[in-house]
Design a protein around this motif. Structure first.
Motif, PDB file in Angstrom:
ATOM      1  N   LEU A  74      42.386  29.716  29.154  1.00  0.00           N
ATOM      2  CA  LEU A  74      42.690  30.571  30.305  1.00  0.00           C
ATOM      3  C   LEU A  74      41.540  31.549  30.449  1.00  0.00           C
ATOM      4  O   LEU A  74      41.294  32.371  29.555  1.00  0.00           O
ATOM      5  CB  LEU A  74      44.008  31.315  30.086  1.00  0.00           C
ATOM      6  N   LEU A  75      40.799  31.458  31.533  1.00  0.00           N
ATOM      7  CA  LEU A  75      39.617  32.303  31.687  1.00  0.00           C
ATOM      8  C   LEU A  75      39.594  32.977  33.050  1.00  0.00           C
ATOM      9  O   LEU A  75      40.336  32.612  33.963  1.00  0.00           O
ATOM     10  CB  LEU A  75      38.331  31.489  31.463  1.00  0.00           C
ATOM     11  N   THR A  76      38.726  33.973  33.159  1.00  0.00           N
ATOM     12  CA  THR A  76      38.496  34.666  34.427  1.00  0.00           C
ATOM     13  C   THR A  76      37.006  34.605  34.725  1.00  0.00           C
ATOM     14  O   THR A  76      36.182  34.955  33.867  1.00  0.00           O
ATOM     15  CB  THR A  76      38.938  36.136  34.325  1.00  0.00           C
ATOM     16  N   ALA A  77      36.673  34.149  35.922  1.00  0.00           N
ATOM     17  CA  ALA A  77      35.253  34.094  36.305  1.00  0.00           C
ATOM     18  C   ALA A  77      34.735  35.512  36.511  1.00  0.00           C
ATOM     19  O   ALA A  77      35.412  36.351  37.108  1.00  0.00           O
ATOM     20  CB  ALA A  77      35.093  33.277  37.572  1.00  0.00           C
ATOM     21  N   THR A  78      33.558  35.798  35.998  1.00  0.00           N
ATOM     22  CA  THR A  78      32.954  37.128  36.181  1.00  0.00           C
ATOM     23  C   THR A  78      31.829  37.074  37.216  1.00  0.00           C
ATOM     24  O   THR A  78      31.118  38.051  37.421  1.00  0.00           O
ATOM     25  CB  THR A  78      32.420  37.677  34.844  1.00  0.00           C
ATOM     26  N   GLN A  79      31.654  35.904  37.825  1.00  0.00           N
ATOM     27  CA  GLN A  79      30.704  35.747  38.926  1.00  0.00           C
ATOM     28  C   GLN A  79      31.189  34.539  39.739  1.00  0.00           C
ATOM     29  O   GLN A  79      32.046  33.784  39.263  1.00  0.00           O
ATOM     30  CB  GLN A  79      29.292  35.468  38.390  1.00  0.00           C
ATOM     31  N   ASP A  80      30.650  34.358  40.913  1.00  0.00           N
ATOM     32  CA  ASP A  80      30.916  33.112  41.627  1.00  0.00           C
ATOM     33  C   ASP A  80      30.254  31.996  40.834  1.00  0.00           C
ATOM     34  O   ASP A  80      29.052  32.055  40.558  1.00  0.00           O
ATOM     35  CB  ASP A  80      30.322  33.165  43.045  1.00  0.00           C
ATOM     36  N   LEU A  81      31.023  30.986  40.443  1.00  0.00           N
ATOM     37  CA  LEU A  81      30.534  29.976  39.495  1.00  0.00           C
ATOM     38  C   LEU A  81      30.555  28.582  40.104  1.00  0.00           C
ATOM     39  O   LEU A  81      31.626  28.062  40.425  1.00  0.00           O
ATOM     40  CB  LEU A  81      31.441  29.944  38.262  1.00  0.00           C
ATOM     41  N   SER A  82      29.395  27.975  40.215  1.00  0.00           N
ATOM     42  CA  SER A  82      29.347  26.567  40.638  1.00  0.00           C
ATOM     43  C   SER A  82      29.681  25.667  39.457  1.00  0.00           C
ATOM     44  O   SER A  82      30.286  24.613  39.606  1.00  0.00           O
ATOM     45  CB  SER A  82      27.960  26.232  41.180  1.00  0.00           C
ATOM     46  N   ARG A  83      29.261  26.086  38.276  1.00  0.00           N
ATOM     47  CA  ARG A  83      29.605  25.366  37.049  1.00  0.00           C
ATOM     48  C   ARG A  83      29.469  26.346  35.891  1.00  0.00           C
ATOM     49  O   ARG A  83      28.916  27.434  36.055  1.00  0.00           O
ATOM     50  CB  ARG A  83      28.711  24.140  36.854  1.00  0.00           C
ATOM     51  N   PHE A  84      30.012  25.947  34.747  1.00  0.00           N
ATOM     52  CA  PHE A  84      29.931  26.831  33.576  1.00  0.00           C
ATOM     53  C   PHE A  84      29.864  25.992  32.315  1.00  0.00           C
ATOM     54  O   PHE A  84      30.170  24.793  32.334  1.00  0.00           O
ATOM     55  CB  PHE A  84      31.125  27.796  33.541  1.00  0.00           C
ATOM     56  N   ASN A  85      29.435  26.622  31.241  1.00  0.00           N
ATOM     57  CA  ASN A  85      29.326  25.926  29.964  1.00  0.00           C
ATOM     58  C   ASN A  85      30.394  26.369  28.987  1.00  0.00           C
ATOM     59  O   ASN A  85      30.860  27.503  29.029  1.00  0.00           O
ATOM     60  CB  ASN A  85      27.958  26.211  29.335  1.00  0.00           C
ATOM     61  N   LEU A  86      30.738  25.447  28.085  1.00  0.00           N
ATOM     62  CA  LEU A  86      31.522  25.764  26.900  1.00  0.00           C
ATOM     63  C   LEU A  86      30.679  25.340  25.706  1.00  0.00           C
ATOM     64  O   LEU A  86      29.841  24.441  25.822  1.00  0.00           O
ATOM     65  CB  LEU A  86      32.848  25.003  26.912  1.00  0.00           C
ATOM     66  N   ASP A  87      30.886  25.993  24.572  1.00  0.00           N
ATOM     67  CA  ASP A  87      30.175  25.586  23.354  1.00  0.00           C
ATOM     68  C   ASP A  87      31.048  24.561  22.644  1.00  0.00           C
ATOM     69  O   ASP A  87      32.142  24.887  22.167  1.00  0.00           O
ATOM     70  CB  ASP A  87      29.926  26.813  22.473  1.00  0.00           C
ATOM     71  N   PHE A  88      30.575  23.314  22.581  1.00  0.00           N
ATOM     72  CA  PHE A  88      31.411  22.263  22.007  1.00  0.00           C
ATOM     73  C   PHE A  88      30.564  21.029  21.728  1.00  0.00           C
ATOM     74  O   PHE A  88      29.756  20.625  22.557  1.00  0.00           O
ATOM     75  CB  PHE A  88      32.526  21.891  22.997  1.00  0.00           C
ATOM     76  N   GLY A  89      30.763  20.426  20.563  1.00  0.00           N
ATOM     77  CA  GLY A  89      29.963  19.258  20.198  1.00  0.00           C
ATOM     78  C   GLY A  89      30.715  17.944  20.153  1.00  0.00           C
ATOM     79  O   GLY A  89      30.103  16.883  20.091  1.00  0.00           O
ATOM     80  N   LEU A  90      32.050  17.985  20.186  1.00  0.00           N
ATOM     81  CA  LEU A  90      32.819  16.739  20.044  1.00  0.00           C
ATOM     82  C   LEU A  90      32.861  15.951  21.355  1.00  0.00           C
ATOM     83  O   LEU A  90      32.622  16.484  22.429  1.00  0.00           O
ATOM     84  CB  LEU A  90      34.260  17.042  19.588  1.00  0.00           C
ATOM     85  N   LYS A  91      33.198  14.662  21.212  1.00  0.00           N
ATOM     86  CA  LYS A  91      33.266  13.753  22.361  1.00  0.00           C
ATOM     87  C   LYS A  91      34.469  14.116  23.239  1.00  0.00           C
ATOM     88  O   LYS A  91      35.614  14.116  22.778  1.00  0.00           O
ATOM     89  CB  LYS A  91      33.407  12.312  21.851  1.00  0.00           C
ATOM     90  N   VAL A  92      34.187  14.389  24.493  1.00  0.00           N
ATOM     91  CA  VAL A  92      35.220  14.817  25.436  1.00  0.00           C
ATOM     92  C   VAL A  92      35.667  13.622  26.269  1.00  0.00           C
ATOM     93  O   VAL A  92      34.842  12.812  26.707  1.00  0.00           O
ATOM     94  CB  VAL A  92      34.665  15.943  26.341  1.00  0.00           C
ATOM     95  N   THR A  93      36.991  13.500  26.483  1.00  0.00           N
ATOM     96  CA  THR A  93      37.493  12.381  27.301  1.00  0.00           C
ATOM     97  C   THR A  93      37.830  12.821  28.723  1.00  0.00           C
ATOM     98  O   THR A  93      37.740  12.014  29.651  1.00  0.00           O
ATOM     99  CB  THR A  93      38.721  11.727  26.645  1.00  0.00           C
ATOM    100  N   SER A  94      38.227  14.062  28.919  1.00  0.00           N
ATOM    101  CA  SER A  94      38.467  14.540  30.287  1.00  0.00           C
ATOM    102  C   SER A  94      38.476  16.059  30.318  1.00  0.00           C
ATOM    103  O   SER A  94      38.741  16.711  29.300  1.00  0.00           O
ATOM    104  CB  SER A  94      39.797  14.011  30.835  1.00  0.00           C
ATOM    105  N   VAL A  95      38.149  16.583  31.476  1.00  0.00           N
ATOM    106  CA  VAL A  95      38.238  18.031  31.702  1.00  0.00           C
ATOM    107  C   VAL A  95      38.931  18.246  33.038  1.00  0.00           C
ATOM    108  O   VAL A  95      38.617  17.572  34.029  1.00  0.00           O
ATOM    109  CB  VAL A  95      36.842  18.694  31.732  1.00  0.00           C
ATOM    110  N   ARG A  96      39.883  19.143  33.056  1.00  0.00           N
ATOM    111  CA  ARG A  96      40.517  19.527  34.323  1.00  0.00           C
ATOM    112  C   ARG A  96      40.358  21.024  34.497  1.00  0.00           C
ATOM    113  O   ARG A  96      40.463  21.786  33.529  1.00  0.00           O
ATOM    114  CB  ARG A  96      41.995  19.150  34.320  1.00  0.00           C
ATOM    115  N   VAL A  97      40.089  21.439  35.710  1.00  0.00           N
ATOM    116  CA  VAL A  97      40.034  22.865  36.030  1.00  0.00           C
ATOM    117  C   VAL A  97      41.046  23.108  37.140  1.00  0.00           C
ATOM    118  O   VAL A  97      40.969  22.458  38.194  1.00  0.00           O
ATOM    119  CB  VAL A  97      38.619  23.294  36.477  1.00  0.00           C
ATOM    120  N   ASN A  98      41.987  24.004  36.873  1.00  0.00           N
ATOM    121  CA  ASN A  98      43.061  24.275  37.839  1.00  0.00           C
ATOM    122  C   ASN A  98      43.714  22.984  38.345  1.00  0.00           C
ATOM    123  O   ASN A  98      43.913  22.793  39.538  1.00  0.00           O
ATOM    124  CB  ASN A  98      42.537  25.139  38.988  1.00  0.00           C
ATOM    125  N   ASN A  99      44.014  22.123  37.365  1.00  0.00           N
ATOM    126  CA  ASN A  99      44.764  20.881  37.610  1.00  0.00           C
ATOM    127  C   ASN A  99      43.997  19.786  38.341  1.00  0.00           C
ATOM    128  O   ASN A  99      44.563  18.736  38.644  1.00  0.00           O
ATOM    129  CB  ASN A  99      46.085  21.178  38.342  1.00  0.00           C
TER     130      ASN A  99
END
Ligand code: ARG
Ligand code: ZN
Length: 475
Positions: A74-99
């Motif tokens: 659960l995060l709050t944008a502190t700027q208008d964001l076209s994209r953002f990063n997370l720190d993570f090294g494992l293999k990701v299968t899916s990402v959803r943002v606001n469903n």
């Protein structure tokens, strides 16, 4: 290294473009930066948002080292964001943002950056629910050339400083972004899954597996968030003031088991003593985990983890005093930058001095004098600056020992009453916040009414052995 949003964009084109962009009414949403600008770790943390809560729902199979599940952020944008990063090294299968499904990509240069592009840019101030689903074997994942995930014969440990999160959950991995946590980990019945805070519930939903649900209700840094899976003796008790006190002892501690218990079981007593010096204990639970899987100890919030080595020659309440002192210095007040590590280690080491004074094993004066006298002026020990030891020397003895001498020098200069008032006020004003060293010095000067620039310059910022000990004894 830090890619500023608009400056970074402008930098790719021409200086004149940035002039044109400044003041343009509807600037396009920009990507969040790949780091928060930490001087030692340029990739640590990310720009453009602030995390409020992490919810981890994972399964871990020790026999294959397979970690799978999802983390919801659960995060709050502190700027208008076209994209953002997370720190993570494992293999990701899916990402959803606001469903909605989001595009994502894991860095291929071993820096452990997961870039997420939502289907719709986020507006400054907007909250977002980010669900990252993943499955991988963390012990095989290298970030910056190594893995902090320690596979043990019967489980694994996610316990390390300055980084451990990126091998088990996606995060804004820097001590400036604190958040609350729910950590739910399902493991085979014959092992335990330990983490921070309160054990809310243990549930069984399929045969052979138990799900351990942990909750941290106070803001917590990513590196202080831990997981220990393995065969443990788990003891659920209550502190005298009614908080959960959960301890765990690795099944393979052998001859160290007695000494580990004789030390860690005294955590509530030691914590009560430290609270009489630093102010109220900041968290909702206490505990400790002893394991042969690491050689150091770490101040994981509410539940430090102790390498069994600490207990190899008998009880060691000094290490407990150190890790519990960190609950105030490091955990309640976190680091603004990793170069400010003295704010953690200098004060945690001083917690050992205070506990030694309390138990009659040597006064702070005696311990400080001993350290001062032990290293001759030509010893390289005096060449490492506690206030900026360098990335490679972040946990150098100078940060701890000279760091504690600096704290003692302050105490001698201002007197006990003022000294403890400074520490307690610091804990109040910086509660659940990050801080940098000059802020501490300013507060110490304000409360004591004394100029302390020279003192801190001598003990923290100047190479070489100070001419007199903190007690005023010449070398
Ligand atoms: N903060 C820890 C302590 O002083 C030190 C951890 C050192 N990190 C490591 N990976 N050896 O208790
Ligand atoms: Zn420490």
């Amino acid at each position: 290294m830090r890619l500023k949003t608009r400056a970074g964009f402008a930098g790719l084109t021409a200086g004149v473009v940035s002039v044109l962009l400044v003041g343009s009414a509807a600037a396009a949403p920009a990507p969040g930066s790949i780091g928060v600008g930490d001087p030692y770790y340029p990739h640590a943390g990310n720009g453009g948002y602030d995390v409020g809560h992490y919810d981890l729902r994972l399964s871990y199979q020790p026999s294959t080292d397979l970690l799978s599940g999802a983390t919801t952020i659960l995060l709050t944008a502190t700027q208008d964001l076209s994209r953002f990063n997370l720190d993570f090294g494992l293999k990701v299968t899916s990402v959803r943002v606001n469903n909605r499904p989001a595009q994502f990509a894991t860095s291929t240069d071993g820096t452990g950056e997961l870039t997420v592009t939502p289907s719709t840019p986020l507006k400054k101030g907007q909250t977002a629910t980010v669900v990252v689903a993943y499955a991988d074997t963390p012990s095989k994942v290298k970030i910056d050339g190594f893995t902090a995930w320690k596979k043990t014969p019967d489980g694994a440990l996610a316990v390390d400083e300055p980084q451990s999160a990126a091998w088990w959950f996606p995060s804004n991995d820097h001590p400036t972004d604190l958040a609350t946590y729910d950590i739910s980990v399902e493991v085979p019945n014959d092992v335990a899954a330990l983490s921070n805070g309160t054990l809310v519930r243990k549930t069984v939903q399929r045969p052979g597996w138990t799900r351990w649900n942990w909750r941290s209700t106070k803001p917590q840094a990513t590196y202080l968030t831990s997981l220990e899976v393995g065969k443990f003796e788990v003891n659920e008790q209550t502190t005298p003031d009614g908080k959960p006190f959960i301890t765990a002892y690795g099944a393979d501690l052998g001859e160290s088991l007695g000494a580990a218990k004789a030390s860690i079981e005294r955590t509530p007593e030691i914590t009560e003593f430290l609270a009489s010096k630093f102010g109220p204990y900041p968290f909702e639970a206490q505990g400790g985990v002893a394991t042969t899987g690491i050689t150091f100890a770490l101040e994981n919030q509410t539940r430090p983890v102790y390498g069994a080595r600490a207990f190899r020659s008998g009880s060691n309440t000094s290490v407990v005093a150190h890790e519990q002192a960190h609950q105030w210095f490091g955990d309640n007040v976190t680091l603004g930058k990793w170069s400010d590590i003295w704010l953690n280690e200098g004060f945690a080491s001083y917690g050992e001095f205070l506990w030694s004074e309390e138990t009659g094993e040597g006064t702070a004066d005696e311990l400080a004098q001993y350290i001062y006298d032990s290293a001759p002026a030509e010893d390289p020990f005096w060449q490492v600056l506690p206030a900026d030891p360098g990335e490679a020397n972040q946990f150098h003895a100078a940060v701890y020992d000279r760091g504690a001498l600096a704290v003692h020098a302050l105490r001698k200069a201002v007197g006990d009453d003022t000294f403890f008032r400074i520490l307690q006020t610091w804990q109040q004003v910086k509660k659940s916040k990050s801080a940098v060293i000059p802020e501490f010095i300013a507060l110490a000067e304000k409360i004591s009414g004394k100029p302390l620039y020279d003192l801190f310059q001598t003990w923290l910022y100047t190479k070489g052995k100070p001419a007199v000990s903190p007690n005023g004894t010449p070398a």
